[in-house]
Design a protein around this motif. Structure first.
Motif: not given
Lengths: 117, 114
Positions: A33, A35, A37, A41-43, A45, A48, A91, A108-109, B42-43, B88, B101, B104-106
């Motif tokens: 994947y 992403y 960011q 903020q969030g991820l 997308f 994929y 990411l 994740f990287g 990172h997550p 998340f 796929k 993800f949530g915010q």
């Protein structure tokens, strides 16, 4: 490798230039994947890849963005004619893939931080 | 399309207080995952829940997966400053199963005041 590697870790470019971001997933991981960011903020997308299937490109924000994955391993995200709003951390994440439990857990990287001046 | 919503978006607590974040999906999920992203990091994967009604604990963290497999929660007891970060949730649609796929949530950003 032991983890997901991304390069460069930081990239500063001028508006209008093209950039390439590289992701080297964990060996044997079939799903990958990308992403985006932005700060705080969030991820978001982007794209994929799963095995040999056609990639899900539904998150790419414009036709300036493209990605490919060669040989089912390394992936490159290319942003053409960069704009200031492209500034963000990009990411990459990979997972084992398949249908088994835990197969879609992501690693994740560390990300590539892109700054467009 | 499938959507995953998290609330609250932000939470500030005093150290020692409890914290809960909620995750709701528009579709049934085959599994739910939780990730933590520390500031500047990172997550990182925390846990995966698969079964309807499942509850798992990791020290002060308790994760639940709803009976209908459409919602989940993460509860932290007696928060510490090391709990700071963004949490998340993510899951694939049950229609696509584990090969689908991840959505993800915010995220919920937790701040802990010492």
């Amino acid at each position: 490798g032991a983890g997901v590697s991304q390069s460069p870790s930081n990239k500063v470019t001028e508006k209008g230039k093209d950039v390439e971001l590289r992701c080297d997933p964990i060996s044997g991981h079939t799903a990958l994947y990308w992403y985006r960011q932005s700060l705080g903020q969030g991820l978001e997308f982007l794209i994929y890849f799963q095995g040999n299937s056609a990639p899900d490109k539904s998150g790419l924000p414009s036709d300036r963005f493209s990605a490919e994955r060669t040989g089912g391993s390394v992936s490159t995200l290319t942003i053409q004619r960069t704009q200031q709003e492209d500034s963000a951390v990009y990411l990459c994440a990979s997972s084992f893939g398949g249908a088994g439990s835990g197969a879609n857990v992501l690693t994740f990287g560390a990300g590539s931080r892109l700054t467009v001046l | 399309g499938q959507q995953v919503m998290q609330i609250p978006q932000y939470q500030h607590v005093q150290e020692g207080e409890d914290f809960t974040t909620y995750c709701n999906s528009s579709t049934t999920l085959s599994n739910i995952q939780w990730y933590k992203q520390r500031p500047g990091g990172h997550p990182v994967f925390l846990i995966q829940l698969v079964k309807s009604g499942e509850v798992k604990k990791q020290k002060r963290l308790t994760f639940q997966f709803g009976e209908a497999k459409k919602n989940s929660s993460l509860h932290i007891t007696a928060t510490q400053t090391t709990d700071v970060g963004t949490y998340f949730c993510a899951g694939p649609s049950e229609m696509t199963g584990n090969t689908g796929k991840l959505i993800f949530g915010q995220g919920t950003t937790l701040q802990v005041k010492p």
